[in-house]
Enzyme design. Structure first.
Site, PDB file in Angstrom:
ATOM      1  N   LYS A  49       0.846  -1.192   0.000  1.00  0.00           N
ATOM      2  CA  LYS A  49       0.000   0.000   0.000  1.00  0.00           C
ATOM      3  C   LYS A  49       0.879   1.240   0.000  1.00  0.00           C
ATOM      4  O   LYS A  49       2.032   1.199   0.412  1.00  0.00           O
ATOM      5  CB  LYS A  49      -0.903   0.021   1.239  1.00  0.00           C
ATOM      6  CG  LYS A  49      -1.952  -1.087   1.256  1.00  0.00           C
ATOM      7  CD  LYS A  49      -2.902  -0.911   2.422  1.00  0.00           C
ATOM      8  CE  LYS A  49      -3.993  -1.979   2.388  1.00  0.00           C
ATOM      9  NZ  LYS A  49      -4.954  -1.796   3.492  1.00  0.00           N
ATOM     10  N   ARG A 103     -17.807  -4.175   8.220  1.00  0.00           N
ATOM     11  CA  ARG A 103     -18.790  -3.176   7.817  1.00  0.00           C
ATOM     12  C   ARG A 103     -19.889  -3.777   6.967  1.00  0.00           C
ATOM     13  O   ARG A 103     -21.032  -3.387   7.061  1.00  0.00           O
ATOM     14  CB  ARG A 103     -18.103  -2.062   7.009  1.00  0.00           C
ATOM     15  CG  ARG A 103     -17.144  -1.224   7.802  1.00  0.00           C
ATOM     16  CD  ARG A 103     -16.403  -0.296   6.893  1.00  0.00           C
ATOM     17  NE  ARG A 103     -15.680  -1.119   5.909  1.00  0.00           N
ATOM     18  CZ  ARG A 103     -14.657  -0.713   5.214  1.00  0.00           C
ATOM     19  NH1 ARG A 103     -14.225   0.511   5.339  1.00  0.00           N
ATOM     20  NH2 ARG A 103     -14.059  -1.506   4.365  1.00  0.00           N
ATOM     21  N   SER A 141     -11.419   4.395   5.323  1.00  0.00           N
ATOM     22  CA  SER A 141     -10.293   5.333   5.215  1.00  0.00           C
ATOM     23  C   SER A 141     -10.072   5.778   3.775  1.00  0.00           C
ATOM     24  O   SER A 141      -9.822   6.956   3.507  1.00  0.00           O
ATOM     25  CB  SER A 141      -9.012   4.690   5.753  1.00  0.00           C
ATOM     26  OG  SER A 141      -9.108   4.448   7.123  1.00  0.00           O
TER      27      SER A 141
END
Length: 178
Positions: A49, A103, A141
């Site tokens: 990332k 989520r 995010s």
């Protein structure tokens, strides 16, 4: 162990990139700290990332938000940075539980696969999932950074300190692109 003696709660480790930490992450941290005697927030240095914030900046933002929690909750939370295989980190910290927030169904599929792989590596480590608060389910995010980049309102998704840090980082990033 005697049936009446208190059972020691396991140490849990909550890993993530936290780039940046959101209200959803903080909800999982608060709830995890109520469940476990000791909760380790493990900030990942993930070579796959390209985070907006350094691992130290991300850990610092989390520490800032934890400092605002009430005792005894905040005294049971520790923040570390790791750059190893998750299971190596879990073992080195003496944790026996990996805490993860979910989520949506898409999260579950990914997390279920990861939990299965982790179980293959060390079957003594359990993964515990906490469902995100329904109000915070859409918060990610990645999306918060995108909204911030286009000068949108991110106050419903991150705490004020993180809003400030995110705005500063976005301003720096935009100045390098010009």
């Amino acid at each position: 162990m005697d049936a009446l003696s208190p059972k020691k709660q396991p140490i849990a480790l909550y890993p993530g990139t936290f780039d940046p930490v959101t209200l959803g992450h903080l909800d999982i941290i608060r709830r995890g700290a109520r469940i476990f005697d000791h909760l380790i927030i493990a900030v990942a240095e993930n070579p796959g990332k390209s985070p907006l914030f350094s691992s130290e900046e991300r850990a610092s933002m989390i520490r800032h938000e934890i400092s605002r929690l009430e005792n005894p909750t905040k005294s049971r939370i520790e923040v570390i940075i790791y750059n190893s295989l998750l299971m190596d980190c879990v073992e080195s910290q003496g944790a026996s539980v990996i805490l993860r927030g979910l989520r949506a169904v898409a999260d579950f599929e990914y997390e279920y696969q990861m939990a299965g792989m982790n179980q293959q590596i060390n079957n003594k480590i359990e993964t515990v999932f906490l469902m995100a608060d329904s109000v915070l389910q859409p918060v990610a995010s990645r999306l918060v950074k995108e909204i911030a980049f286009y000068n949108g309102n991110i106050t419903p998704f991150v705490p004020p300190y993180v809003v400030q840090k995110l705005q500063e980082a976005v301003t720096r990033k935009k100045s390098f692109q010009d």
